[in-house]
Design a protein around this motif. Structure first.
Motif, short mmCIF file in Angstrom:
data_model
loop_
_atom_site.label_atom_id
_atom_site.label_comp_id
_atom_site.label_asym_id
_atom_site.label_seq_id
_atom_site.Cartn_x
_atom_site.Cartn_y
_atom_site.Cartn_z
N SER A 47 0.81 -1.23 0.00
CA SER A 47 0.00 0.00 0.00
C SER A 47 0.84 1.27 0.00
O SER A 47 0.40 2.30 -0.52
N ASN A 48 2.02 1.21 0.60
CA ASN A 48 2.80 2.43 0.79
C ASN A 48 4.17 2.29 0.12
O ASN A 48 4.97 1.44 0.49
N LEU A 49 4.41 3.15 -0.86
CA LEU A 49 5.71 3.24 -1.51
C LEU A 49 6.49 4.43 -0.97
O LEU A 49 5.88 5.43 -0.53
N SER A 50 7.80 4.35 -1.03
CA SER A 50 8.64 5.46 -0.59
C SER A 50 9.58 5.86 -1.72
O SER A 50 10.06 5.02 -2.48
N GLY A 87 16.59 16.20 -3.14
CA GLY A 87 17.65 16.45 -4.10
C GLY A 87 18.05 15.17 -4.83
O GLY A 87 17.99 14.07 -4.27
N SER A 88 18.46 15.33 -6.08
CA SER A 88 18.75 14.18 -6.93
C SER A 88 19.85 13.29 -6.36
O SER A 88 19.74 12.06 -6.37
N GLY A 89 20.93 13.90 -5.89
CA GLY A 89 22.04 13.12 -5.36
C GLY A 89 21.63 12.29 -4.17
O GLY A 89 21.98 11.10 -4.07
N ASP A 90 20.86 12.88 -3.27
CA ASP A 90 20.40 12.15 -2.10
C ASP A 90 19.47 11.02 -2.50
O ASP A 90 19.51 9.93 -1.94
N GLY A 91 18.60 11.29 -3.49
CA GLY A 91 17.69 10.25 -3.96
C GLY A 91 18.44 9.05 -4.50
O GLY A 91 18.10 7.89 -4.17
N ARG A 92 19.47 9.28 -5.31
CA ARG A 92 20.24 8.17 -5.85
C ARG A 92 20.96 7.40 -4.74
O ARG A 92 21.02 6.17 -4.74
N THR A 93 21.49 8.14 -3.75
CA THR A 93 22.19 7.51 -2.63
C THR A 93 21.25 6.62 -1.83
O THR A 93 21.58 5.48 -1.47
N GLN A 94 20.06 7.14 -1.52
CA GLN A 94 19.09 6.35 -0.76
C GLN A 94 18.61 5.13 -1.55
O GLN A 94 18.38 4.06 -0.98
N GLN A 99 17.01 2.23 0.85
CA GLN A 99 16.20 2.92 1.84
C GLN A 99 14.87 3.40 1.28
O GLN A 99 13.96 3.75 2.03
N ILE A 100 14.74 3.46 -0.04
CA ILE A 100 13.52 3.88 -0.71
C ILE A 100 13.25 2.92 -1.88
O ILE A 100 14.13 2.19 -2.31
N ASP A 101 12.02 2.95 -2.36
CA ASP A 101 11.64 2.04 -3.44
C ASP A 101 12.08 2.54 -4.81
O ASP A 101 12.41 1.74 -5.68
N PHE A 102 12.05 3.85 -5.02
CA PHE A 102 12.57 4.40 -6.27
C PHE A 102 13.04 5.83 -6.01
O PHE A 102 12.71 6.44 -4.98
N ALA A 103 13.84 6.34 -6.93
CA ALA A 103 14.42 7.68 -6.77
C ALA A 103 13.97 8.59 -7.89
O ALA A 103 13.67 8.14 -9.00
N LYS A 116 26.85 0.03 -8.24
CA LYS A 116 26.40 -0.22 -6.86
C LYS A 116 24.91 -0.56 -6.83
O LYS A 116 24.48 -1.36 -6.00
N ALA A 117 24.14 0.06 -7.72
CA ALA A 117 22.71 -0.21 -7.75
C ALA A 117 22.40 -1.65 -8.12
O ALA A 117 21.38 -2.21 -7.71
N LYS A 118 23.31 -2.29 -8.88
CA LYS A 118 23.09 -3.69 -9.24
C LYS A 118 23.09 -4.58 -8.00
O LYS A 118 22.42 -5.61 -7.97
N GLU A 119 23.86 -4.21 -6.98
CA GLU A 119 23.87 -4.97 -5.74
C GLU A 119 22.53 -4.85 -5.03
O GLU A 119 22.03 -5.80 -4.45
#
Length: 372
Positions: A47-50, A87-94, A99-103, A116-119
């Protein structure tokens, strides 16, 4: 584009207000004016995406979320998407950290971050899906000059200090018959890191025939200019400073009643309108023809010479895992993005964005469907 750098709290309030409005609906037409029965969003999964990231797409994301909530309510489902415009950089890092479902990002995830995202995307990879587009205006304040034509080469020289007067011969050559004042040009730039700055500099780098040599990036690299914070800051600065010029999302130029330059693409001068921006987006090329990652070849936009196409456009992505989510997250991500890419695009123009052209929308829908 209405890219207000509001805090996360304002985003929650805005979505909450629109959610309350949705609760009063009692027919198949949602409170956002969308026919829920026509939506292909399944409203399945958790129900809840982040999500977090680009502040440039915050207002569009607020609309996407409100529309999705309303559509799913009509289908008997309760959903929400919490988007933090950090911010875009923080979104990619999270996103990389899980920590989030999508950025949301003003730039495609690539190189070391993509590795790193492949991991994080176990068995998959990160896909860049262009969901939000908006034009960047070259806004100016020059008494007695209601129409001004510039090109990438002249803009590069203005913003790197190579052209310092409004009656410079290079500007006069693009504005035959105009009365240009012998007045100093004051460039106003973003003092904060910004995807708008990055894309403006990428445009200059791609289209200025070598006049721009300092590269791109979220911080301004040109070496000259008076800084102001945020889109509202640069627009307000130009509004109060005769002889000044800046790059800013269209809606901020409109709100401050700023004059906006036409851009000469080599064959003609093109005024900034929703239609002219949509033409350049429709002609955009992607780095790959395959279904999946839709990273744009930005030079195909910035260097367009298609008739009536405005070349200075900001593209922002949703970054997702191609696979590797659990089943509930996969279903929810696909459902939300399906809604955002279709009925969510309605009325975006009112907020200064450019709704997806049909050919880009088709590619996007195919990639969303391919998430597994």
């Amino acid at each position: 584009m209405n890219l207000k750098r509001s805090g996360a709290l304002l985003g929650v309030v805005a979505v909450g207000a629109m959610t309350l409005a949705a609760c009063g609906s009692d027919n198949n037409s949602s409170s956002t004016g969308v026919d829920a029965s026509a939506s292909n969003a399944t409203c399945e999964g958790k129900s809840n995406l982040s999500a977090a990231g680009s502040s440039a797409q915050k207002n569009a994301m607020d609309q996407f979320v409100a529309t999705y909530i309303s559509v799913c309510q009509e289908k008997g489902k309760t959903v929400n998407v919490a988007y933090n415009p950090s911010g875009s950089g923080d979104g990619r890092t999270q996103f990389i950290a899980g920590q989030i479902d999508f950025a949301g990002s003003d730039s495609a995830i690539k190189d070391e971050q993509a590795d790193k995202a492949k991991e994080r995307c176990v068995g998959g990879e990160a896909w860049n899906l262009p969901l939000v587009f908006g034009p960047i205006a070259v806004a100016y304040n020059l008494d007695g000059v209601d129409k001004l034509v510039l090109n990438a080469e002249v803009l590069a020289k203005i913003f790197n200090g190579g052209i310092t007067k409004w009656n410079d011969p290079a500007i006069a050559a693009l504005n035959s018959g105009a009365s240009l004042p012998d007045e100093k040009i004051t460039t106003v730039i973003r003092s904060d890191s910004s995807g708008t700055t990055d894309n403006f500099q990428k445009y200059l780098d791609a289209a200025s025939n070598g006049a721009w040599t300092s590269g791109a990036g979220s911080d301004f690299t040109g070496g000259v200019g008076e800084g102001a914070k945020g889109s509202a800051g640069v627009a307000q600065a130009v509004a109060t400073a005769p002889g000044s010029i800046t790059y800013v999302e269209k809606s901020f130029a409109d709100q401050n009643k700023l004059s906006v330059a036409e851009i000469n693409t080599g064959s003609e001068a093109v005024a900034l309108t929703n239609d002219s921006a949509a033409k350049s987006i429709a002609g955009a090329k992607f780095k790959s023809d395959a279904t999946g990652d839709l990273t744009l070849d930005l030079a195909s936009i910035f260097k367009t010479n298609e008739a009536g196409a405005y070349p200075l456009v900001l593209a922002t992505y949703s970054i997702v895992c191609s696979k590797g989510y659990d089943a509930d997250t996969t279903a929810a991500v696909k459902s939300f993005l399906t809604s955002a890419a279709n009925e969510g695009q309605a009325n975006l123009a009112e907020q200064g964005y450019v709704p997806l052209p049909a050919n880009v929308q088709d590619r996007l829908n195919a990639s969303i469907t391919a998430i597994s």
